[in-house]
Design a protein around this motif. Sequence first.
Motif, PDB file in Angstrom:
ATOM      1  N   PRO A  54      -0.858  -8.367   5.099  1.00 21.81           N
ATOM      2  CA  PRO A  54      -0.348  -9.281   4.077  1.00 21.81           C
ATOM      3  C   PRO A  54      -1.441  -9.908   3.217  1.00 21.81           C
ATOM      4  N   ASN A  55      -2.704  -9.748   3.619  1.00 25.22           N
ATOM      5  CA  ASN A  55      -3.805 -10.386   2.894  1.00 25.22           C
ATOM      6  C   ASN A  55      -4.439  -9.476   1.840  1.00 25.22           C
ATOM      7  N   THR A  56      -3.952  -8.261   1.735  1.00 24.33           N
ATOM      8  CA  THR A  56      -4.494  -7.339   0.733  1.00 24.33           C
ATOM      9  C   THR A  56      -3.394  -6.899  -0.219  1.00 24.33           C
ATOM     10  N   GLY A  57      -3.801  -6.331  -1.326  1.00 23.18           N
ATOM     11  CA  GLY A  57      -2.844  -5.812  -2.303  1.00 23.18           C
ATOM     12  C   GLY A  57      -2.610  -4.335  -2.094  1.00 23.18           C
ATOM     13  N   PRO A  58      -2.370  -3.587  -3.170  1.00 18.61           N
ATOM     14  CA  PRO A  58      -2.130  -2.150  -3.065  1.00 18.61           C
ATOM     15  C   PRO A  58      -3.329  -1.432  -2.444  1.00 18.61           C
ATOM     16  N   PRO A  59      -3.109  -0.357  -1.710  1.00 17.78           N
ATOM     17  CA  PRO A  59      -4.211   0.387  -1.109  1.00 17.78           C
ATOM     18  C   PRO A  59      -5.021   1.133  -2.161  1.00 17.78           C
ATOM     19  N   SER A  60      -6.233   1.482  -1.818  1.00 20.20           N
ATOM     20  CA  SER A  60      -7.075   2.266  -2.727  1.00 20.20           C
ATOM     21  C   SER A  60      -6.795   3.753  -2.513  1.00 20.20           C
ATOM     22  N   PHE A  61      -5.577   4.122  -2.765  1.00 21.15           N
ATOM     23  CA  PHE A  61      -5.117   5.508  -2.597  1.00 21.15           C
ATOM     24  C   PHE A  61      -4.254   5.819  -3.806  1.00 21.15           C
ATOM     25  N   PHE A  62      -4.542   6.940  -4.453  1.00 22.79           N
ATOM     26  CA  PHE A  62      -3.714   7.298  -5.604  1.00 22.79           C
ATOM     27  C   PHE A  62      -3.024   8.627  -5.342  1.00 22.79           C
ATOM     28  N   TYR A 112      -0.486   9.583   2.662  1.00 25.13           N
ATOM     29  CA  TYR A 112      -0.678   8.176   3.001  1.00 25.13           C
ATOM     30  C   TYR A 112       0.670   7.652   3.465  1.00 25.13           C
ATOM     31  N   THR A 113       0.699   6.970   4.606  1.00 25.79           N
ATOM     32  CA  THR A 113       1.958   6.394   5.066  1.00 25.79           C
ATOM     33  C   THR A 113       1.724   5.052   5.732  1.00 25.79           C
ATOM     34  N   ASN A 114       2.712   4.182   5.601  1.00 28.51           N
ATOM     35  CA  ASN A 114       2.723   2.912   6.318  1.00 28.51           C
ATOM     36  C   ASN A 114       3.761   2.919   7.433  1.00 28.51           C
ATOM     37  N   SER A 174       6.811  -2.458  -3.871  1.00 25.50           N
ATOM     38  CA  SER A 174       6.285  -2.796  -5.190  1.00 25.50           C
ATOM     39  C   SER A 174       4.793  -2.484  -5.282  1.00 25.50           C
ATOM     40  N   GLU A 175       4.042  -2.778  -4.224  1.00 27.35           N
ATOM     41  CA  GLU A 175       2.608  -2.490  -4.219  1.00 27.35           C
ATOM     42  C   GLU A 175       2.346  -0.985  -4.243  1.00 27.35           C
ATOM     43  N   LEU A 176       3.044  -0.233  -3.430  1.00 25.94           N
ATOM     44  CA  LEU A 176       2.810   1.211  -3.361  1.00 25.94           C
ATOM     45  C   LEU A 176       3.245   1.908  -4.647  1.00 25.94           C
ATOM     46  N   ALA A 177       4.237   1.360  -5.328  1.00 21.46           N
ATOM     47  CA  ALA A 177       4.706   1.966  -6.577  1.00 21.46           C
ATOM     48  C   ALA A 177       3.609   1.989  -7.637  1.00 21.46           C
ATOM     49  N   GLU A 208      -0.149  13.255  16.243  1.00 20.32           N
ATOM     50  CA  GLU A 208       0.003  14.081  17.438  1.00 20.32           C
ATOM     51  C   GLU A 208       0.282  15.538  17.112  1.00 20.32           C
ATOM     52  N   ASN A 209       1.028  15.801  16.042  1.00 25.39           N
ATOM     53  CA  ASN A 209       1.535  17.151  15.792  1.00 25.39           C
ATOM     54  C   ASN A 209       1.098  17.771  14.465  1.00 25.39           C
ATOM     55  N   GLY A 210       0.534  16.981  13.573  1.00 24.99           N
ATOM     56  CA  GLY A 210       0.246  17.482  12.239  1.00 24.99           C
ATOM     57  C   GLY A 210      -1.150  18.028  12.076  1.00 24.99           C
ATOM     58  N   THR A 211      -1.323  18.795  10.990  1.00 27.33           N
ATOM     59  CA  THR A 211      -2.646  19.264  10.567  1.00 27.33           C
ATOM     60  C   THR A 211      -2.972  18.778   9.159  1.00 27.33           C
ATOM     61  N   CYS A 212      -2.050  18.088   8.517  1.00 25.80           N
ATOM     62  CA  CYS A 212      -2.294  17.544   7.179  1.00 25.80           C
ATOM     63  C   CYS A 212      -3.359  16.450   7.266  1.00 25.80           C
ATOM     64  N   GLN A 213      -3.972  16.146   6.118  1.00 23.98           N
ATOM     65  CA  GLN A 213      -4.905  15.027   6.069  1.00 23.98           C
ATOM     66  C   GLN A 213      -4.093  13.741   6.017  1.00 23.98           C
ATOM     67  N   LEU A 214      -4.412  12.831   6.901  1.00 24.74           N
ATOM     68  CA  LEU A 214      -3.574  11.639   7.077  1.00 24.74           C
ATOM     69  C   LEU A 214      -4.366  10.365   6.837  1.00 24.74           C
ATOM     70  N   THR A 215      -3.842   9.505   5.978  1.00 25.21           N
ATOM     71  CA  THR A 215      -4.384   8.165   5.773  1.00 25.21           C
ATOM     72  C   THR A 215      -3.298   7.175   6.159  1.00 25.21           C
ATOM     73  N   ILE A 216      -3.655   6.228   7.024  1.00 29.10           N
ATOM     74  CA  ILE A 216      -2.675   5.279   7.546  1.00 29.10           C
ATOM     75  C   ILE A 216      -2.968   3.892   6.986  1.00 29.10           C
ATOM     76  N   ALA A 217      -1.915   3.202   6.585  1.00 34.66           N
ATOM     77  CA  ALA A 217      -2.071   1.826   6.114  1.00 34.66           C
ATOM     78  C   ALA A 217      -2.704   0.977   7.206  1.00 34.66           C
ATOM     79  N   GLY A 218      -3.532   0.033   6.803  1.00 33.30           N
ATOM     80  CA  GLY A 218      -4.145  -0.866   7.766  1.00 33.30           C
ATOM     81  C   GLY A 218      -3.391  -2.174   7.862  1.00 33.30           C
ATOM     82  N   GLY A 219      -3.662  -2.923   8.923  1.00 30.48           N
ATOM     83  CA  GLY A 219      -3.047  -4.232   9.065  1.00 30.48           C
ATOM     84  C   GLY A 219      -2.259  -4.378  10.340  1.00 30.48           C
ATOM     85  N   ASP A 220      -1.265  -5.241  10.300  1.00 28.96           N
ATOM     86  CA  ASP A 220      -0.454  -5.550  11.470  1.00 28.96           C
ATOM     87  C   ASP A 220       0.747  -4.614  11.564  1.00 28.96           C
ATOM     88  N   LEU A 221       1.216  -4.429  12.789  1.00 26.85           N
ATOM     89  CA  LEU A 221       2.435  -3.651  13.011  1.00 26.85           C
ATOM     90  C   LEU A 221       3.633  -4.589  12.997  1.00 26.85           C
TER      91      LEU A 221
END
Length: 264
Positions: free
Chosen positions: A158-166, A123-125, A194-197, A135-148
Amino acid sequence: MSDADRHKIIMDMLRERPFASVRDLQECLGVSAATIRRDIDKLDEIGKARKVYGGISASEGAGAHRIAARSYDENRDMAVEAKRAIAETAAGLVRDGDSIIVHAGSTCYQLGLLLARRNVRIYTNSMPLAAYLGENGTCQLTIAGGDLYREPRIIHDPNTGPPSFFASRFFVGTQGIAPEGLFESHPLLAKVISELAACADEIVLLADSRKMSIQPRNLVLPLSRISTIVIDDGLSDAGAKMLEDAGIAIMIAGTSAANHGDAR
């Protein structure tokens, strides 16, 4: 130009920034890398500044309140070899099948490159890392949602809290380290970290030794939240004691060019 003149110019630079690389000083002073390294050794010896990987840093506490955030591109090109060594050591903590969080930042980006084709779930933001892995990976990838947010290159809602990823581990960088904890200049990073922690069993800090002399304005996490730090061999005895006193396990990433190469 005399030694004293060069030393004055170097110290003037360190009043405006926390770190100057060997290359920065060569370009400013117009002398050889060998001369710059002798200047760095002398300033470190007399206690006016601190010799760190790839260059020189303001003494701990000196000018810390003046630190402003560097752009992602500026920071990406600093202490690159140290960051790569840190990433290689950190990659050894990841096992096949692990679910991990890799935060934005240039050192974490280097870790992501090494894990791109591993059998892991990431999981990455980080916008740059997500683009590379897509583009180059084969790992399973989860991307943070929202604005860039183009600075500091993260994706965030900014309208959500921590992601549902553990995750088993949260790999995070920092702009500065002090006895109080990890610090960032950008207030958004303080919120996001703080949220990702809250989403991981263990927090692993990836930081080159320059960060021990930088203290931006926003406290992100107390040192007590960090279980392990992976850091280059420029770590001072005082810095190591501070980390050990906080109960943090220290992993040293050795660099063959430590204190002998450019920071770019």
